[in-house]
Design a protein around this motif. Structure first.
Motif, PDB file in Angstrom:
ATOM      1  N   MET A 128       0.887  -1.267   0.117  1.00  0.00           N
ATOM      2  CA  MET A 128       0.080  -0.047  -0.007  1.00  0.00           C
ATOM      3  C   MET A 128       0.994   1.272   0.176  1.00  0.00           C
ATOM      4  O   MET A 128       0.343   2.430   0.219  1.00  0.00           O
ATOM      5  CB  MET A 128      -0.788   0.074   1.273  1.00  0.00           C
ATOM      6  CG  MET A 128      -1.815  -1.044   1.023  1.00  0.00           C
ATOM      7  SD  MET A 128      -3.216  -1.260   2.413  1.00  0.00           S
ATOM      8  CE  MET A 128      -3.635   0.524   2.463  1.00  0.00           C
ATOM      9  N   ASN A 129       2.257   1.096  -0.208  1.00  0.00           N
ATOM     10  CA  ASN A 129       3.209   2.192  -0.345  1.00  0.00           C
ATOM     11  C   ASN A 129       3.266   2.849   1.308  1.00  0.00           C
ATOM     12  O   ASN A 129       3.296   4.264   0.815  1.00  0.00           O
ATOM     13  CB  ASN A 129       2.775   3.109  -1.502  1.00  0.00           C
ATOM     14  CG  ASN A 129       4.180   3.879  -1.606  1.00  0.00           C
ATOM     15  OD1 ASN A 129       5.305   3.194  -1.676  1.00  0.00           O
ATOM     16  ND2 ASN A 129       3.822   5.037  -2.290  1.00  0.00           N
ATOM     17  N   ALA A 158       6.774  10.132 -11.196  1.00  0.00           N
ATOM     18  CA  ALA A 158       6.388   8.660 -11.039  1.00  0.00           C
ATOM     19  C   ALA A 158       5.121   8.323 -11.418  1.00  0.00           C
ATOM     20  O   ALA A 158       4.731   7.357 -12.283  1.00  0.00           O
ATOM     21  CB  ALA A 158       6.911   7.812  -9.805  1.00  0.00           C
ATOM     22  N   ILE A 159       3.959   8.860 -10.759  1.00  0.00           N
ATOM     23  CA  ILE A 159       2.753   8.568 -11.246  1.00  0.00           C
ATOM     24  C   ILE A 159       2.444   9.160 -12.834  1.00  0.00           C
ATOM     25  O   ILE A 159       1.606   7.996 -13.352  1.00  0.00           O
ATOM     26  CB  ILE A 159       1.813   9.389 -10.378  1.00  0.00           C
ATOM     27  CG1 ILE A 159       1.979   9.014  -8.710  1.00  0.00           C
ATOM     28  CG2 ILE A 159       0.172   9.264 -10.527  1.00  0.00           C
ATOM     29  CD1 ILE A 159       1.136   9.466  -7.783  1.00  0.00           C
ATOM     30  N   ASP A 160       2.748  10.154 -13.128  1.00  0.00           N
ATOM     31  CA  ASP A 160       2.715  10.592 -14.562  1.00  0.00           C
ATOM     32  C   ASP A 160       3.223   9.505 -15.429  1.00  0.00           C
ATOM     33  O   ASP A 160       2.423   8.965 -16.434  1.00  0.00           O
ATOM     34  CB  ASP A 160       3.521  11.903 -14.857  1.00  0.00           C
ATOM     35  CG  ASP A 160       2.821  12.948 -14.276  1.00  0.00           C
ATOM     36  OD1 ASP A 160       1.521  12.752 -13.886  1.00  0.00           O
ATOM     37  OD2 ASP A 160       3.414  14.028 -13.967  1.00  0.00           O
ATOM     38  N   PRO A 181      11.197  -1.192  -8.269  1.00  0.00           N
ATOM     39  CA  PRO A 181      10.974  -0.580  -6.845  1.00  0.00           C
ATOM     40  C   PRO A 181      10.287   0.759  -7.286  1.00  0.00           C
ATOM     41  O   PRO A 181      10.469   1.490  -8.158  1.00  0.00           O
ATOM     42  CB  PRO A 181      12.213  -0.613  -6.457  1.00  0.00           C
ATOM     43  CG  PRO A 181      12.988  -1.654  -7.007  1.00  0.00           C
ATOM     44  CD  PRO A 181      12.302  -1.628  -8.445  1.00  0.00           C
ATOM     45  N   MET A 182       9.446   1.203  -6.144  1.00  0.00           N
ATOM     46  CA  MET A 182       8.583   2.429  -5.961  1.00  0.00           C
ATOM     47  C   MET A 182       7.552   2.106  -7.144  1.00  0.00           C
ATOM     48  O   MET A 182       6.235   2.611  -6.682  1.00  0.00           O
ATOM     49  CB  MET A 182       9.375   3.580  -6.026  1.00  0.00           C
ATOM     50  CG  MET A 182      10.018   3.835  -4.962  1.00  0.00           C
ATOM     51  SD  MET A 182       9.064   4.067  -3.393  1.00  0.00           S
ATOM     52  CE  MET A 182       8.178   5.541  -3.900  1.00  0.00           C
ATOM     53  N   VAL A 195       6.141 -12.904  -9.379  1.00  0.00           N
ATOM     54  CA  VAL A 195       7.564 -12.968  -9.643  1.00  0.00           C
ATOM     55  C   VAL A 195       8.574 -12.133  -8.595  1.00  0.00           C
ATOM     56  O   VAL A 195       9.679 -12.614  -8.404  1.00  0.00           O
ATOM     57  CB  VAL A 195       7.646 -12.320 -11.139  1.00  0.00           C
ATOM     58  CG1 VAL A 195       9.367 -12.076 -11.338  1.00  0.00           C
ATOM     59  CG2 VAL A 195       7.245 -13.348 -12.010  1.00  0.00           C
ATOM     60  N   TRP A 196       8.019 -11.112  -8.315  1.00  0.00           N
ATOM     61  CA  TRP A 196       8.864 -10.206  -7.402  1.00  0.00           C
ATOM     62  C   TRP A 196       8.987 -10.779  -6.037  1.00  0.00           C
ATOM     63  O   TRP A 196      10.245 -10.813  -5.498  1.00  0.00           O
ATOM     64  CB  TRP A 196       8.136  -8.751  -7.063  1.00  0.00           C
ATOM     65  CG  TRP A 196       8.685  -7.789  -5.983  1.00  0.00           C
ATOM     66  CD1 TRP A 196       8.664  -7.652  -4.785  1.00  0.00           C
ATOM     67  CD2 TRP A 196       9.565  -6.791  -6.517  1.00  0.00           C
ATOM     68  NE1 TRP A 196       9.074  -6.903  -4.249  1.00  0.00           N
ATOM     69  CE2 TRP A 196      10.236  -6.274  -5.196  1.00  0.00           C
ATOM     70  CE3 TRP A 196      10.185  -6.380  -7.557  1.00  0.00           C
ATOM     71  CZ2 TRP A 196      11.106  -5.246  -4.932  1.00  0.00           C
ATOM     72  CZ3 TRP A 196      11.546  -5.360  -7.373  1.00  0.00           C
ATOM     73  CH2 TRP A 196      11.705  -4.774  -6.311  1.00  0.00           C
TER      74      TRP A 196
END
Length: 171
Positions: A27-28, A95-97, A118-119, A148-149
């Motif tokens: 959930m970051n 990052a969201i864009d 990541p992120m 996979v991760w």
């Protein structure tokens, strides 16, 4: 929170602790990164506390639930939620864009690949929800990427056990 504290949570609460900590990570939310949590879960499995398969099921399930929560926040709250999120975490705007563009250009493959970065892997869920990406396709793409991760990190802990634990303790 230290590695010892996470290990103690695992010892006290078992699979529930793994689920909750992985859920929060997906959930970051602030806490431990997957690079610490997953190998510890693998070490736990290697020491016979849980089976490797069960550890994978728990971690993938937690990752998927965490991803669904962000997906539905994005889907239901749309741009309102996204604006509030970016206001709280302005450094994540770029990052969201990029995530919006990846979903538009690559669809399911973009979501799958995003779950391996990541992120980006946690943030991709919000734009997918805002764009109202098909939920079944989102779920399948996410589940494959999460699997996979998690396999890589839980597997590293399982195979390299104490060596990973000692390395993480030095960080």
């Amino acid at each position: 929170m230290s590695i010892e504290a996470v290990s103690q949570y695992f010892e006290n609460y078992g699979a529930i602790a793994i689920f909750v900590i992985v859920l929060l990570e997906y959930m970051n939310l602030p806490g431990f990164p997957a690079g610490v949590i997953m190998p510890l879960a693998g070490i736990w499995a290697a020491n016979g506390k849980l089976s490797f398969l069960f550890t994978m099921v728990i971690s993938v399930s937690a990752g998927l639930v965490g991803s669904w929560i962000l997906y539905f926040l994005g889907r239901m709250g749309g741009n309102v939620f996204l604006k509030a999120y970016v206001k709280k975490f302005p450094k994540q705007q770029a990052a969201i864009d990029r995530n919006f563009e990846m979903i538009r250009e690559k669809g399911c493959a973009g979501i799958f690949l995003s779950k391996l970065i990541p992120m980006v892997r946690t943030l991709i869920s919000i734009p997918a929800g805002v764009l109202k990406f098909d939920f079944l396709k989102y779920t399948l793409s996410s589940a494959l990427g999460i699997c996979v991760w998690n396999f890589v990190f839980v597997g590293a802990g399982y195979l390299f056990g104490d060596q990973v634990f000692q390395f993480l303790g030095q960080m």
